[in-house]
Design a protein around this motif. Structure first.
Motif, PDB file in Angstrom:
ATOM      1  N   GLY A 170      36.816  41.257  42.835  1.00 47.56           N
ATOM      2  CA  GLY A 170      35.929  42.136  42.972  1.00 47.56           C
ATOM      3  C   GLY A 170      35.156  42.406  41.914  1.00 47.56           C
ATOM      4  N   GLY A 171      35.803  42.522  40.636  1.00 52.85           N
ATOM      5  CA  GLY A 171      35.282  43.046  39.319  1.00 52.85           C
ATOM      6  C   GLY A 171      34.311  41.924  38.894  1.00 52.85           C
ATOM      7  N   TRP A 194      37.997  48.760  33.769  1.00 51.59           N
ATOM      8  CA  TRP A 194      37.641  48.359  35.325  1.00 51.59           C
ATOM      9  C   TRP A 194      38.907  48.587  36.306  1.00 51.59           C
ATOM     10  N   LEU A 195      39.961  47.894  35.807  1.00 45.94           N
ATOM     11  CA  LEU A 195      41.218  47.833  36.799  1.00 45.94           C
ATOM     12  C   LEU A 195      42.269  48.760  36.424  1.00 45.94           C
ATOM     13  N   GLY A 196      41.941  49.651  35.395  1.00 44.08           N
ATOM     14  CA  GLY A 196      43.123  50.513  34.847  1.00 44.08           C
ATOM     15  C   GLY A 196      43.454  49.971  33.500  1.00 44.08           C
ATOM     16  N   PRO A 197      44.430  49.095  33.679  1.00 42.62           N
ATOM     17  CA  PRO A 197      44.654  48.509  32.142  1.00 42.62           C
ATOM     18  C   PRO A 197      43.478  47.344  31.827  1.00 42.62           C
ATOM     19  N   SER A 245      41.340  44.439  30.887  1.00 39.80           N
ATOM     20  CA  SER A 245      41.284  42.796  31.592  1.00 39.80           C
ATOM     21  C   SER A 245      39.995  42.130  31.217  1.00 39.80           C
ATOM     22  N   ILE A 246      40.000  40.777  31.681  1.00 37.03           N
ATOM     23  CA  ILE A 246      38.845  39.950  31.135  1.00 37.03           C
ATOM     24  C   ILE A 246      37.634  40.616  32.070  1.00 37.03           C
ATOM     25  N   VAL A 247      37.694  41.273  33.275  1.00 34.98           N
ATOM     26  CA  VAL A 247      36.622  41.922  33.667  1.00 34.98           C
ATOM     27  C   VAL A 247      35.941  42.830  32.824  1.00 34.98           C
ATOM     28  N   ASP A 248      36.506  43.567  31.994  1.00 31.71           N
ATOM     29  CA  ASP A 248      35.902  44.210  31.009  1.00 31.71           C
ATOM     30  C   ASP A 248      34.977  43.515  30.118  1.00 31.71           C
ATOM     31  N   VAL A 249      35.498  42.383  29.677  1.00 28.05           N
ATOM     32  CA  VAL A 249      34.738  41.557  28.945  1.00 28.05           C
ATOM     33  C   VAL A 249      33.536  41.006  29.492  1.00 28.05           C
ATOM     34  N   TYR A 250      33.602  40.518  31.020  1.00 28.92           N
ATOM     35  CA  TYR A 250      32.386  40.234  31.553  1.00 28.92           C
ATOM     36  C   TYR A 250      31.515  41.363  31.782  1.00 28.92           C
TER      37      TYR A 250
END
Ligand SMILES: N[C@@H](CCC(=O)N[C@@H](CS)C(=O)NCC(=O)O)C(=O)O
Length: 216
Positions: free
Chosen positions: A98-99, A153-156, A158-163
């Motif tokens: 989803g992220g 974004w997910l708590g820990p 993750s690559i979603v934060d970089v995106y």
């Protein structure tokens, strides 16, 4: 050992894949495609990417398109690196998808509508830019609240934060005011502190810009 070649342009969404490869610690090389001169639409690159898009990751000679797929592949190729939280529940794994979908499917067209509205309309360019700003404001209100609640974004991390950071960086360099979204605005500093791979990606961006003789 897999052979990995990433087609990339500094500052473009392919920088997220550069960060992922650095974070994963996988050996790879980049091929620069100069979006500033339209190289992505030239006959040579269209043989690699029929849609003329980057990123494109060539995995042992086989092309893999779409950031979400590329990031998923890199994360799965180096599970111990932690690009996504380890041992996710089915819900957490779906949240990671989803992220990435939010970044690629929602934010990317919105920041494109601000940076390059002519790519989205044959008509009123300023109308597209204004409406893209309105839509991005709604998206960033949501993203900012999510970061306020969870940290990342997910708590820990993750690559979603970089995106997410990449999409925000496009908005920032096109003059979009990020002060109403302090958690979103703080992402570059937070990521630099949390992830050596993020600093490596920034250094790569700088040297790729120099190689292509682009303004810093
Ligand atoms: N859905 C694709 C979008 C890729 C994309 O639009 N990349 C941009 C760079 S950020 C690009 O290649 N633009 C060149 C063009 O559209 O001509 C993904 O997520 O990988």
């Amino acid at each position: 050992m897999i052979d990995l070649v990433l087609y990339h342009f500094p500052g473009a969404c392919s920088q997220v894949a550069v960060c992922a490869l650095e974070w994963a610690g996988l050996p790879y090389r980049t091929e620069l495609i100069n979006l500033a001169t339209g190289e992505q639409s030239g006959a040579e690159y269209l043989k690699v990417s029929p849609l003329g898009k980057i990123p494109m990751l060539i995995v042992d000679g086989v092309p893999l398109a779409e950031n979400a797929a590329i990031l998923t592949f890199i994360a799965a190729s180096a599970p111990a690196a932690g690009l996504f939280p380890a041992d996710p529940t089915p819900f957490m794994a779906a949240e990671a998808v989803g992220g990435m979908s939010f970044c690629g499917g929602t934010l990317h067209p919105q920041v494109r509508g601000i940076a390059n509205p002519a790519r989205l309309t044959a008509g009123d360019v300023e109308g597209v830019r204004t409406h893209s700003k309105y839509l991005l404001a709604k998206s960033l209100t949501y993203a900012n609240q999510r970061l306020a609640d969870r940290g990342w974004w997910l708590g820990p991390v993750s690559i979603v934060d970089v995106y997410l950071n990449w999409a925000v960086s496009v908005a920032r360099r096109n003059g979009f005011d990020l002060t109403p979204y302090p958690h979103v605005d703080a992402l570059p500093d937070k990521l630099r502190a949390a992830l050596p791979a993020f600093a490596a990606m920034e250094a790569d961006d700088k040297s790729a810009r120099a190689a292509l003789r682009l303004a810093a």
